[in-house]
Scaffold this motif. Structure first.
Motif, short mmCIF file in Angstrom:
data_model
loop_
_atom_site.label_atom_id
_atom_site.label_comp_id
_atom_site.label_asym_id
_atom_site.label_seq_id
_atom_site.Cartn_x
_atom_site.Cartn_y
_atom_site.Cartn_z
N SER A 12 53.59 0.39 -3.41
CA SER A 12 54.91 1.01 -3.52
C SER A 12 55.43 1.55 -2.20
CB SER A 12 54.88 2.14 -4.56
OG SER A 12 53.98 3.16 -4.16
N THR A 13 54.54 1.82 -1.26
CA THR A 13 54.97 2.35 0.04
C THR A 13 54.83 1.34 1.17
OG1 THR A 13 52.77 3.27 0.45
CG2 THR A 13 54.38 4.72 -0.59
N TYR A 14 54.28 0.17 0.87
CA TYR A 14 53.95 -0.79 1.93
C TYR A 14 55.16 -1.17 2.80
CZ TYR A 14 52.00 -4.90 4.23
OH TYR A 14 51.57 -5.80 5.18
N GLY A 15 56.25 -1.54 2.17
CA GLY A 15 57.40 -2.02 2.93
C GLY A 15 57.96 -1.00 3.90
N LEU A 16 57.91 0.27 3.53
CA LEU A 16 58.45 1.33 4.38
C LEU A 16 57.35 2.04 5.17
CD1 LEU A 16 61.20 2.91 2.10
CD2 LEU A 16 61.53 1.55 4.17
N SER A 17 56.21 1.40 5.32
CA SER A 17 55.12 1.97 6.11
C SER A 17 55.05 1.27 7.46
CB SER A 17 53.79 1.81 5.38
OG SER A 17 53.40 0.43 5.36
N VAL A 18 54.31 1.86 8.39
CA VAL A 18 53.96 1.21 9.65
C VAL A 18 52.47 1.41 9.88
CG1 VAL A 18 56.25 1.50 10.68
CG2 VAL A 18 54.51 3.25 11.04
N THR A 19 51.85 0.50 10.59
CA THR A 19 50.45 0.69 10.95
C THR A 19 50.35 1.70 12.08
OG1 THR A 19 50.43 -1.03 12.65
CG2 THR A 19 49.96 -1.73 10.36
N PRO A 20 49.20 2.37 12.22
CA PRO A 20 49.02 3.26 13.37
C PRO A 20 49.22 2.54 14.70
CG PRO A 20 47.34 3.67 11.73
CD PRO A 20 48.07 2.44 11.28
N GLY A 21 48.77 1.27 14.78
CA GLY A 21 48.94 0.52 16.02
C GLY A 21 50.40 0.27 16.34
N ALA A 22 51.19 -0.08 15.32
CA ALA A 22 52.62 -0.31 15.55
C ALA A 22 53.31 0.98 15.95
CB ALA A 22 53.27 -0.88 14.28
N PHE A 23 52.93 2.09 15.31
CA PHE A 23 53.54 3.37 15.67
C PHE A 23 53.22 3.74 17.11
CE2 PHE A 23 53.56 8.12 15.55
CZ PHE A 23 54.92 8.27 15.31
N ALA A 24 51.98 3.48 17.54
CA ALA A 24 51.59 3.76 18.93
C ALA A 24 52.44 2.93 19.89
CB ALA A 24 50.11 3.47 19.13
N GLU A 25 52.64 1.65 19.58
CA GLU A 25 53.48 0.79 20.43
C GLU A 25 54.90 1.32 20.50
OE1 GLU A 25 52.63 -3.75 20.77
OE2 GLU A 25 52.64 -3.22 18.64
N GLN A 26 55.42 1.76 19.38
CA GLN A 26 56.80 2.24 19.34
C GLN A 26 56.97 3.53 20.16
OE1 GLN A 26 57.22 2.28 15.10
NE2 GLN A 26 57.26 0.05 14.98
N LEU A 27 56.00 4.42 20.07
CA LEU A 27 56.07 5.61 20.91
C LEU A 27 55.99 5.23 22.39
CD1 LEU A 27 53.84 8.28 19.07
CD2 LEU A 27 56.31 7.86 18.88
#
Length: 261
Positions: A12-27
């Motif tokens: 239910s939350t998958y589509g609006l989630s991000v992986t920790p790795g993706a979040f690190a890249e975005q920061l």
């Protein structure tokens, strides 16, 4: 606008989630391009008072209150010295107010306090996460006030920023949020936040599981937003018509029964 941060979120939350790795890249993109994150309160205060802002301000916000924000996002934010805002639905968080309906693993109040101590602004996101614009006046007021009361009791200071569940609001909802003591609120809109939107309708852009790093870079630069969010905007317009119709039907029904909305 983020939601869950984790490697294995629920369906239910998958589509609006991000992986920790993706979040690190975005920061990393924000850091490399010279953005300066602010809390929602700090941005609104600067606009309200005419105070100065950094050259490239950006809000990093999380809705709902997922446990991964503490586990994964907080250490990454701290590594850059970035503040953020977490908007919590108080009946979803683990603890004495938990009603057992949360869609995934949620924060507990000890973790919320740790986030606040680390410089993360804790905002309100209603009590049970309903569609606020579909509620009658009594329930609407309860959802907003109860959320603010609980956060104030658990964190020690009343929250001043609010995020509308599902991004939906109306003038009636905004008035209720303002009356409860929130001084600024954020929606979705999938656009840049601008002063002219007013303090209770600030727009945000959705970051999803499918948001690639190139797309993310375009979003934070404000490039090609209409193309990136063409489907979202079409759906939003359609939902607005449906929601107004539902509300009008509910109002007519309450008047017929002799009750007040």
């Amino acid at each position: 606008m983020y939601h869950a941060v984790g490697d294995r979120p629920t369906a239910s939350t998958y589509g609006l989630s991000v992986t920790p790795g993706a979040f690190a890249e975005q920061l990393g993109v924000l850091h490399e391009r010279g953005f300066t994150p602010l809390t929602t309160r700090a941005l609104a205060d600067a606009w309200r008072t005419g105070g100065g802002l950094p050259v490239r301000p950006v809000l990093i916000t999380f809705d709902d209150g997922y446990e991964g924000v503490h586990r994964h996002a907080l250490p990454l934010l701290a590594s850059y010295g970035f503040p953020a805002t977490v908007f919590v639905s108080t009946a979803w968080l683990r603890g004495r107010y938990d009603q057992g309906r949360a869609p995934d693993a949620m924060l507990d109040w000890g973790q919320v306090r740790e986030l606040a101590s680390a410089g993360v602004e804790i905002g309100g996101h209603s009590h049970t996460h309903p569609q606020l614009d579909q509620l009658d006046g009594l329930r609407l007021g309860f959802e907003v006030r109860r959320c603010r009361e609980i956060v104030a009791a658990e964190v020690g200071t009343p929250p001043v920023s609010f995020a509308y569940p599902y991004g939906y609001s109306s003038r009636r909802v905004r008035d209720a949020v303002r009356a409860a003591g929130f001084t600024q609120s954020v929606a979705v809109g999938n656009d840049l936040a601008r002063h002219r939107q007013g303090p209770h309708a600030l727009r945000r852009m959705t970051v999803r599981r499918t948001t690639g790093i190139g797309e993310f870079a375009h979003l934070v630069e404000g490039r090609a937003l209409a193309r990136h969010f063409v489907t979202d905007r079409a759906l939003t317009k359609g939902y607005a018509v449906v929601r107004r119709t539902r509300r009008a039907t509910a109002l007519a029904g309450s008047l017929f029964r002799g009750t007040r909305p």
